[in-house]
Design a protein around this motif. Sequence first.
Motif, short mmCIF file in Angstrom:
data_model
loop_
_atom_site.label_atom_id
_atom_site.label_comp_id
_atom_site.label_asym_id
_atom_site.label_seq_id
_atom_site.Cartn_x
_atom_site.Cartn_y
_atom_site.Cartn_z
N MET A 1 22.38 23.02 24.45
CA MET A 1 23.62 22.22 24.58
C MET A 1 23.57 21.04 23.62
O MET A 1 22.63 20.25 23.66
N ASP A 2 24.56 20.97 22.72
CA ASP A 2 24.49 19.89 21.75
C ASP A 2 25.05 18.60 22.35
O ASP A 2 25.73 18.60 23.38
N LYS A 3 24.73 17.52 21.66
CA LYS A 3 25.03 16.19 22.18
C LYS A 3 26.53 15.96 22.37
O LYS A 3 26.95 15.34 23.34
N ARG A 4 27.30 16.46 21.42
CA ARG A 4 28.75 16.18 21.48
C ARG A 4 29.40 16.84 22.68
O ARG A 4 30.29 16.28 23.31
N LYS A 5 28.94 18.05 22.98
CA LYS A 5 29.52 18.75 24.12
C LYS A 5 29.16 18.03 25.43
O LYS A 5 29.97 17.91 26.34
N ARG A 6 27.91 17.55 25.47
CA ARG A 6 27.48 16.79 26.65
C ARG A 6 28.31 15.54 26.84
O ARG A 6 28.70 15.21 27.94
N LEU A 7 28.55 14.86 25.72
CA LEU A 7 29.35 13.63 25.78
C LEU A 7 30.74 13.94 26.32
O LEU A 7 31.29 13.21 27.15
N ARG A 8 31.29 15.07 25.85
CA ARG A 8 32.62 15.46 26.32
C ARG A 8 32.61 15.73 27.83
O ARG A 8 33.51 15.35 28.56
N MET A 9 31.55 16.41 28.30
CA MET A 9 31.44 16.70 29.73
C MET A 9 31.27 15.40 30.54
O MET A 9 31.83 15.26 31.63
N ASP A 10 30.49 14.47 29.98
CA ASP A 10 30.30 13.17 30.64
C ASP A 10 31.63 12.47 30.82
O ASP A 10 31.96 11.98 31.90
N ILE A 11 32.39 12.43 29.72
CA ILE A 11 33.69 11.74 29.76
C ILE A 11 34.62 12.43 30.75
O ILE A 11 35.33 11.77 31.51
N LEU A 12 34.56 13.75 30.77
CA LEU A 12 35.39 14.52 31.71
C LEU A 12 35.05 14.15 33.15
O LEU A 12 35.94 13.90 33.98
N LEU A 13 33.74 14.09 33.44
CA LEU A 13 33.31 13.76 34.80
C LEU A 13 33.77 12.36 35.21
O LEU A 13 34.29 12.15 36.30
#
Lengths: 122, 163
Positions: A1-13
């Motif tokens: 899982m790349d960092k950008r996708k994680r960041l997007r999931m974080d923001i979504l949460l």
Amino acid sequence: MDKRKRLRMDILLIALLLAATGVLYLAFGRTVETGTSAVVRIEGTVVARYSLLEDGVYPLNGGTNILEIRDGVAWMREADCPDHICMQQGKINKTGQVITCLPNLLTVTIEGGEQLVDGVVG
Amino acid sequence: MKTKKITVMALTVALAMILSFVESQIPAFVAIPGVKMGLANIAVVFALYKLGWKEAILISLIRVFLVSLLFGTGASLFYSMAGAVLSLLGMIGLKATRQFSSVAVSVAGGVLHNVGQIGMACLLLETDVLRYYLPFLVLSGILAGVVIGVIAAVMVKRIRLEV
């Protein structure tokens, strides 16, 4: 899982949780109506019900807390608990607002005119 | 369990306890019962990423127990324990999905800690009037969770640990 996708999931949460905050606020936290009485509960049992229209100083729970009502608003004047959060909660007069003293298992809730008639006195 | 691991876990518990103590010395800045920074969660998130989920559970629960014993008042153990258990379940679950960073995991922990506490308070006070606080507690959990999560992420990155 790349960092950008994680960041997007974080923001979504976080966005979802903020949305949940909004919904909870509209459901429980928003208070507009001016209430008519202050209801005191100790461990869930209604122990006293004071009219907001009458000024007075009321010792609660055998004196551990002192509630004051003046000019249609209620506040916790004194408490023997260590944190005094109940005293800092300020003055309340809107239906649904609560003052809580967790150490003494005590709550003061503002209730409306209709509930005065229909409410169950414990 | 290796001696080194036991030592590191004990140190982490000690760190969590110190953070709890520091926090207890800071006066409440919002007059809503249960609103906290949750500094001790730095140690728990750190443990979750560096030591593992079982270790994080142990560290968190031992911390709650000892802190309640030392600085707690009456029912505070029940509030903290409910918050800690719910928070741990949420953080471990969210981390296991591998979709989120440690900041989001910490946010979930902060929010669930507050939800668990207020849930326990509703049970103990046998009243649901406390739901009035719920939106404020969720919001404060998000804010505290972000701050704690960023600090924990830095620690996880910077501290080298071989256990």
